[in-house]
Design a protein around this motif. Structure first.
Motif, PDB file in Angstrom:
ATOM      1  N   TRP A 220       0.852  -1.204   0.000  1.00 27.17           N
ATOM      2  CA  TRP A 220       0.000   0.000   0.000  1.00 27.17           C
ATOM      3  C   TRP A 220       0.879   1.242   0.000  1.00 27.17           C
ATOM      4  O   TRP A 220       1.978   1.250   0.547  1.00 27.17           O
ATOM      5  N   SER A 221       0.349   2.334  -0.582  1.00 26.49           N
ATOM      6  CA  SER A 221       1.114   3.594  -0.590  1.00 26.49           C
ATOM      7  C   SER A 221       0.659   4.483   0.578  1.00 26.49           C
ATOM      8  O   SER A 221      -0.422   4.279   1.150  1.00 26.49           O
ATOM      9  N   ILE A 222       1.464   5.481   0.899  1.00 29.20           N
ATOM     10  CA  ILE A 222       1.112   6.383   2.008  1.00 29.20           C
ATOM     11  C   ILE A 222      -0.204   7.091   1.719  1.00 29.20           C
ATOM     12  O   ILE A 222      -1.044   7.251   2.606  1.00 29.20           O
ATOM     13  N   THR A 223      -0.395   7.501   0.469  1.00 30.29           N
ATOM     14  CA  THR A 223      -1.627   8.246   0.164  1.00 30.29           C
ATOM     15  C   THR A 223      -2.855   7.339   0.276  1.00 30.29           C
ATOM     16  O   THR A 223      -3.894   7.761   0.783  1.00 30.29           O
ATOM     17  N   ASP A 227      -5.712   8.205   2.981  1.00 34.16           N
ATOM     18  CA  ASP A 227      -7.106   8.405   2.548  1.00 34.16           C
ATOM     19  C   ASP A 227      -8.054   7.499   3.338  1.00 34.16           C
ATOM     20  O   ASP A 227      -9.097   7.938   3.816  1.00 34.16           O
ATOM     21  N   LEU A 228      -7.671   6.233   3.476  1.00 30.97           N
ATOM     22  CA  LEU A 228      -8.535   5.291   4.193  1.00 30.97           C
ATOM     23  C   LEU A 228      -8.691   5.672   5.664  1.00 30.97           C
ATOM     24  O   LEU A 228      -9.794   5.622   6.220  1.00 30.97           O
ATOM     25  N   LEU A 229      -7.572   6.068   6.291  1.00 31.27           N
ATOM     26  CA  LEU A 229      -7.632   6.446   7.712  1.00 31.27           C
ATOM     27  C   LEU A 229      -8.526   7.664   7.893  1.00 31.27           C
ATOM     28  O   LEU A 229      -9.314   7.749   8.842  1.00 31.27           O
ATOM     29  N   THR A 230      -8.430   8.595   6.962  1.00 31.39           N
ATOM     30  CA  THR A 230      -9.252   9.809   7.041  1.00 31.39           C
ATOM     31  C   THR A 230     -10.726   9.458   6.829  1.00 31.39           C
ATOM     32  O   THR A 230     -11.605   9.968   7.523  1.00 31.39           O
ATOM     33  N   VAL A 237      -3.339  12.572  10.169  1.00 31.65           N
ATOM     34  CA  VAL A 237      -2.447  11.444   9.865  1.00 31.65           C
ATOM     35  C   VAL A 237      -1.097  12.059   9.514  1.00 31.65           C
ATOM     36  O   VAL A 237      -0.993  12.809   8.550  1.00 31.65           O
ATOM     37  N   GLU A 238      -0.068  11.759  10.351  1.00 36.63           N
ATOM     38  CA  GLU A 238       1.233  12.405  10.120  1.00 36.63           C
ATOM     39  C   GLU A 238       2.327  11.351   9.914  1.00 36.63           C
ATOM     40  O   GLU A 238       2.412  10.388  10.677  1.00 36.63           O
TER      41      GLU A 238
END
Ligand SMILES: C[S@@+](CC[C@H](N)C(=O)[O-])C[C@H]1O[C@@H](n2cnc3c(N)ncnc32)[C@H](O)[C@@H]1O
Length: 275
Positions: A220-223, A227-230, A237-238
């Motif tokens: 998985w990528s950071i973005t 996005d999912l966490l948001t 998310v940092e």
């Protein structure tokens, strides 16, 4: 005089190769202080394996309590036999749950940690989202979800990376000789981002273990993760990365929030997601 190679349990070799609970605890303390201004007291270690982080958590403060969640009975039994007893009476503050992280029910905690990329076992977006939703629900207000991920061009290569691990003693005091940890990426599917990796342990002083662990993951990528966490409700998310030391030609060990980061050949990042 030659000495015979010794048999060291794969869990001991794994912990010595990839886990550093001092670094993890320091990072979690910084993340939770930043999120709530308070010391976190309760932690759930998801995919807990030998539950080393859960043990280190309760060991770090008499008020701390931890839950470890893993669905693999033999690994949890190993943790019960070789890790929890080291805490003496304090082992009462570690609760091991033999369950799937997707459905495990724990009291609300200040921190959930999912380290060493274990959540990448969830390859479908909907499944990962439901995992993140259950983490969100199990956190207290301003609670922190800590997870890590890796990337960079080398993360998509078929390649092997070796690391010499110096001799030491494990959590229980069992000595192990120096050995070589091998991270072996055997396939990467550009269409699905699926990656297959193995861990081998080698060296003259240990009885080698080929494919001690195998992981079938989606990279998985950071973005995608952010996005999912948001989407499930996390407010911030940092990303925390180490810097680069030009002289030593290696990372500098300083995990800091970095909003912009060069796509180095290989990198590891920790995310702090705050409820
Ligand atoms: C790489 S180990 C992680 C060990 C340790 N927590 C760490 O940070 O290195 C992954 C663990 O996840 C467990 N696991 C895999 N899928 C799981 C699931 N859906 N629910 C709970 N545990 C799971 C496996 O049994 C294994 O012990």
């Amino acid at each position: 005089m030659s000495t015979d190679p010794v048999a060291i349990h794969k869990h001991i070799l794994y912990e010595a190769s990839v886990q550093d609970t001092e670094v993890d605890l320091d990072l979690i303390d910084r993340m939770t202080q930043r999120a709530s201004g308070k010391q976190a007291l309760t932690l759930r270690e998801d995919f807990s394996g030998t539950s080393l982080l859960a043990c280190a958590w309760v060991d770090s403060d008499p008020e701390r309590e931890a839950w470890g969640v893993d669905l693999h009975t033999p690994t949890l039994n190993w943790a019960r036999k070789h890790r929890l007893p080291m805490l003496g009476d304090d082992a009462e503050r570690v609760h091991l749950l033999e369950e799937n992280v997707l459905t495990a029910q724990t009291p609300q905690v200040d921190v959930v940690a999912a380290l060493n990329f274990s959540y990448m076992i969830f390859k479908q977006r909907s499944l990962l989202k439901s995992y993140f939703q259950s983490v969100y629900d199990s956190l207290t207000e301003k609670g922190v979800f800590v997870l890590d991920l890796f990337g960079g061009p080398h993360a998509q290569d078929v390649m092997k990376e070796k690391k010499r691990v110096p001799a030491g003693v494990d959590y229980k005091g069992t000595p192990y000789p120096d050995f070589t940890y091998v991270w072996d990426q055997t396939s990467f599917n550009a269409v699905t981002q699926e990656i297959c990796c193995h861990i081998h342990f080698k060296g003259k002083k240990i009885i080698p273990i080929e494919k001690a662990f195998t992981y079938e993951w989606r990279l998985w990528s950071i973005t995608e993760i952010t996005d999912l966490l948001t989407e499930v409700g996390f407010v911030t998310v940092e990303p925390y990365f180490e810097g680069w030391d030009d002289e030593a030609e290696t990372t500098d060990g300083q995990l800091k929030i970095r909003k912009k980061y060069e796509n180095m050949l290989a990198w590891i990042c920790y995310l702090s997601a705050v409820k």
